[in-house]
Design an enzyme around this catalytic site. Structure first.
Site, PDB file in Angstrom:
ATOM      1  N   ALA A 197       0.753  -1.066   0.073  1.00 28.60           N
ATOM      2  CA  ALA A 197       0.243   0.055   0.054  1.00 28.60           C
ATOM      3  C   ALA A 197       0.964   1.205  -0.253  1.00 28.60           C
ATOM      4  CB  ALA A 197      -0.853  -0.016   1.189  1.00 28.60           C
ATOM      5  N   ARG A 201      13.480   4.656   8.818  1.00 26.55           N
ATOM      6  CA  ARG A 201      14.389   5.064   9.915  1.00 26.55           C
ATOM      7  C   ARG A 201      13.690   6.463  10.314  1.00 26.55           C
ATOM      8  NH1 ARG A 201      20.930   4.972  10.000  1.00 26.55           N
ATOM      9  NH2 ARG A 201      21.345   5.745  12.304  1.00 26.55           N
ATOM     10  N   ARG A 208      20.893   3.230  14.480  1.00 29.27           N
ATOM     11  CA  ARG A 208      20.918   2.113  13.485  1.00 29.27           C
ATOM     12  C   ARG A 208      20.343   0.725  14.117  1.00 29.27           C
ATOM     13  NH1 ARG A 208      26.354   1.259  10.160  1.00 29.27           N
ATOM     14  NH2 ARG A 208      26.926   0.249  12.151  1.00 29.27           N
ATOM     15  N   GLN A 262       9.201 -12.805   7.336  1.00 31.43           N
ATOM     16  CA  GLN A 262       9.047 -13.196   6.002  1.00 31.43           C
ATOM     17  C   GLN A 262       9.959 -14.013   5.195  1.00 31.43           C
ATOM     18  OE1 GLN A 262       9.259  -9.196   4.123  1.00 31.43           O
ATOM     19  NE2 GLN A 262       7.687  -8.347   5.301  1.00 31.43           N
ATOM     20  N   VAL A 295      14.421  -4.326  -0.809  1.00 32.16           N
ATOM     21  CA  VAL A 295      14.331  -3.029  -1.248  1.00 32.16           C
ATOM     22  C   VAL A 295      14.206  -2.054   0.072  1.00 32.16           C
ATOM     23  CG1 VAL A 295      12.915  -0.821  -2.420  1.00 32.16           C
ATOM     24  CG2 VAL A 295      13.350  -3.356  -3.428  1.00 32.16           C
ATOM     25  N   ASN A 297      15.011  -0.708   3.524  1.00 30.64           N
ATOM     26  CA  ASN A 297      16.337  -0.232   4.284  1.00 30.64           C
ATOM     27  C   ASN A 297      16.320  -0.773   5.901  1.00 30.64           C
ATOM     28  OD1 ASN A 297      17.625   0.550   2.169  1.00 30.64           O
ATOM     29  ND2 ASN A 297      16.653   2.491   2.178  1.00 30.64           N
ATOM     30  N   ASP A 338      21.239   3.575  -6.912  1.00 26.62           N
ATOM     31  CA  ASP A 338      22.446   4.149  -6.969  1.00 26.62           C
ATOM     32  C   ASP A 338      23.048   4.030  -8.297  1.00 26.62           C
ATOM     33  OD1 ASP A 338      22.050   4.572  -4.021  1.00 26.62           O
ATOM     34  OD2 ASP A 338      22.175   2.485  -4.122  1.00 26.62           O
ATOM     35  N   HIS A 344      24.054  -0.229   0.744  1.00 28.79           N
ATOM     36  CA  HIS A 344      23.112   0.832   0.260  1.00 28.79           C
ATOM     37  C   HIS A 344      23.163   1.659   1.220  1.00 28.79           C
ATOM     38  CE1 HIS A 344      19.791   3.274  -1.626  1.00 28.79           C
ATOM     39  NE2 HIS A 344      19.257   2.896  -0.749  1.00 28.79           N
TER      40      HIS A 344
END
Length: 332
Positions: free
Chosen positions: A13, A92, A98, A112, A129, A131, A159, A187
């Site tokens: 969504a 984030r 982190r 998952q 995809v 992060n 990138d 990434h």
């Protein structure tokens, strides 16, 4: 027409998915002969929004699109999946360390990974995809031990696309004239966008990008920093993260993985390191790869300058730290 395949999109969504779903349904990722069934996974509070997305998919009236299942149940989403775009992740937030981000994402990618392990095809192609994509891919593969580690990849194609576009603009050519720019590493802002092996197709033939640009100071400083910080620049301008360009890059990544790369051309993918270029094993690191028969191979034997080596070491160290932090969360 090939038998339909089940394609999962998580965070379905959300903004990136909204741009990605049309590409998938229109055939620009899996090819114009491949019918797909979409499995749209999101959290329960997003189900009403997802119903609107399903209506729009129906209203596209696209012949390659089979059935569409909106669901909050990973078991239903990942059943017989041939390809999965794991877009949904905890973003984030301001002030978040982190470790906090990894802690939240470990929980998501554990669920998952377990669902993939139990319900998906064993040759499923998984593109992370959301992060921190590299380490999320590592976590996900950890919880899907029956699926080969090389079936889990992280997206650094955005990138690569950014770097290719920046070099094309600098040289003054169409973006497709520039090839073989590399994204090494994570990434994140430690990634190393490397133009030293890139080539450009000019009217006088194919030339090395560094020779054409003829400005090593720009290539090693402003160019690198521009690509490293491009995501933050988009957020500052748009007040939201990259969505249209991220979705395009996800489609590019999966299309090349599914259909293959052209001879002499390589692309950047975050893959589980096998130790190539002195990178520690078992981190998900972005390398240049070629792809044939849906199998990628890391491009070998590229000369690495001392400058490049220092950049590779920094981004590898960050990925080792992320892995250690993720492992400490996994053991709690």
């Amino acid at each position: 027409m090939a038998e339909p395949i089940n394609v999962v999109v998580t965070g379905a969504a959300g903004q990136i998915a909204y741009s990605l779903l049309y590409q998938l349904a229109a055939g620009s990722v899996f090819g114009p002969e491949q019918k797909i069934n979409l499995r749209l996974l999101d959290i329960p509070p997003m189900m009403e929004v997802l119903q609107g997305v399903v209506m729009e998919l129906e209203d596209l009236a696209l012949p390659l699109l089979g059935d569409v299942l909106p669901t909050a149940d990973p078991a239903a989403a990942f059943k017989d999946a041939a390809a999965a775009f794991l877009v949904g992740a905890m973003p984030r937030k301001q002030g978040m360390e982190r470790k906090d981000l990894l802690s939240a994402n470990v929980k998501i990618f554990k669920v998952q990974g377990e669902a993939l392990d139990k319900y998906a095809r064993k040759d499923v192609k998984v593109l992370v995809v959301g992060n921190p994509a590299n380490t999320n891919a590592l976590i996900c593969s950890h919880y899907a031990p029956s699926i080969p580690k090389e079936n889990f990849t992280a997206m650094t194609r955005l990138d690569q696309n950014r770097a290719q576009a920046a070099l094309a603009a600098r040289i003054g050519v169409q973006v497709d004239k520039v090839q073989n720019v590399i994204i090494w590493g994570n990434h994140s802002s430690t990634q190393y966008p490397d133009a030293s092996h890139a080539v450009v197709d000019l009217s006088g033939g194919v030339k090395a990008v560094p020779a054409v640009v003829n400005d090593d100071a720009w290539l090693n400083a402003q160019f690198v920093e521009m690509i490293q910080k491009r995501g933050a620049a988009v957020i500052a301008a748009r007040k939201m993260s990259s969505a249209m360009s991220a979705a395009k890059a996800a489609g590019d990544h999966m299309r090349d993985w599914w259909i293959g790369t052209k001879p002499g051309k390589w692309v950047s993918m975050g893959v589980v390191s096998d130790g190539s270029y002195g990178i520690p094993k078992d981190v998900v690191f972005s390398f240049p790869v070629t792809i044939t028969d849906q199998k990628f191979k890391i491009v070998q034997g590229l000369p690495i300058s001392d400058f490049a080596r220092s950049k590779l070491d920094v981004t590898a160290k960050e990925l080792e730290e992320e892995r250690a932090e993720a492992n400490s969360v996994l053991q709690q």
